[in-house]
Motif scaffolding. Structure first.
Motif, mmCIF file in Angstrom:
data_model
loop_
_atom_site.group_PDB
_atom_site.id
_atom_site.type_symbol
_atom_site.label_atom_id
_atom_site.label_comp_id
_atom_site.label_asym_id
_atom_site.label_seq_id
_atom_site.Cartn_x
_atom_site.Cartn_y
_atom_site.Cartn_z
ATOM 1 N N HIS A 202 51.057 24.149 107.789
ATOM 2 C CA HIS A 202 49.979 23.677 106.886
ATOM 3 C C HIS A 202 50.822 22.530 106.222
ATOM 4 O O HIS A 202 50.384 21.685 105.641
ATOM 5 N N GLY A 203 52.099 22.144 106.565
ATOM 6 C CA GLY A 203 53.031 20.942 106.380
ATOM 7 C C GLY A 203 52.444 19.815 106.967
ATOM 8 O O GLY A 203 51.670 19.979 107.876
ATOM 9 N N PRO A 204 53.217 18.728 106.797
ATOM 10 C CA PRO A 204 52.985 17.539 107.342
ATOM 11 C C PRO A 204 53.419 17.301 108.901
ATOM 12 O O PRO A 204 54.621 17.905 109.189
ATOM 13 N N GLN B 295 55.660 31.710 106.138
ATOM 14 C CA GLN B 295 56.897 31.401 105.737
ATOM 15 C C GLN B 295 57.632 32.661 104.963
ATOM 16 O O GLN B 295 58.558 32.776 104.818
ATOM 17 N N ASP C 58 56.492 24.878 108.670
ATOM 18 C CA ASP C 58 55.122 25.187 107.967
ATOM 19 C C ASP C 58 53.821 24.657 108.813
ATOM 20 O O ASP C 58 53.827 23.374 108.869
ATOM 21 N N LYS D 63 56.946 16.630 110.127
ATOM 22 C CA LYS D 63 58.085 17.346 109.879
ATOM 23 C C LYS D 63 58.321 17.947 111.331
ATOM 24 O O LYS D 63 59.563 18.137 111.610
#
Length: 167
Positions: free
Chosen positions: A129-131, A108, A127, A134
């Motif tokens: 690496h995010g949930p 990002q 992202d 999303k």
């Protein structure tokens, strides 16, 4: 030249795969994924294949070549060898300016987010690496909005044809 891996097609239950005779509102949305990482393909396949037909490409060039008028959304990794995801976005937008593009990246901070938003107008920037939720939420909204836009455009085109035929 397209790679062998880019021909990988993950799709929802093939028995339910719609054809062009199926009413648009009941079609399973087609989503193009452009990412070099095969592990990402597999995880996205597991995450999305029950709701979407997925066409997965391993390179920017293959992704642009695989884009069709039936594509309801595009998920693109930003960082790839050769052409990057921003280039893919720009090329696809030349063919279909309104198609929702979701940047799906672990980087990002590689470019200023305001610059990315202004230059490429992504539907979302998620992202890796995010949930996962999303990405699911963004993709659900993107495909729903785009299918609605296409339906409206086709209705307008039909009405215009009828009007011209009546004259």
């Amino acid at each position: 030249m397209p790679s062998k891996e880019s021909d990988t097609l993950l799709e929802a239950d093939p028995g339910r795969r719609p054809d062009h005779e199926t009413p648009e509102s009941t079609r399973i949305p087609l989503v193009l994924v452009v990412d070099e990482d095969k592990q990402i393909w597999q995880s996205l396949g597991e995450l999305l294949s029950d709701r979407y037909r997925l066409v997965v490409c391993a390179s920017a060039l293959d992704g642009v070549a695989a884009f069709t008028e039936d594509t309801c959304a595009v998920i693109i990794d930003v960082r790839m060898s050769g052409q990057d995801g921003f280039w893919v976005c720009d090329q696809i937008r030349k063919a279909q300016p309104e198609v929702p593009v979701i940047f799906y990246s672990a980087y990002q901070d590689e470019k200023d987010s305001f610059e990315v938003i202004n230059a490429h107008r992504p539907f979302a920037y998620v992202d890796k690496h995010g949930p996962a939720q999303k990405l699911l939420d963004a993709l659900e909204k993107a495909t729903r909005i785009f299918q609605s836009t296409l339906r409206s455009r086709r209705i307008i085109e039909r009405l215009q044809r009828r009007r011209q035929e009546a004259v």
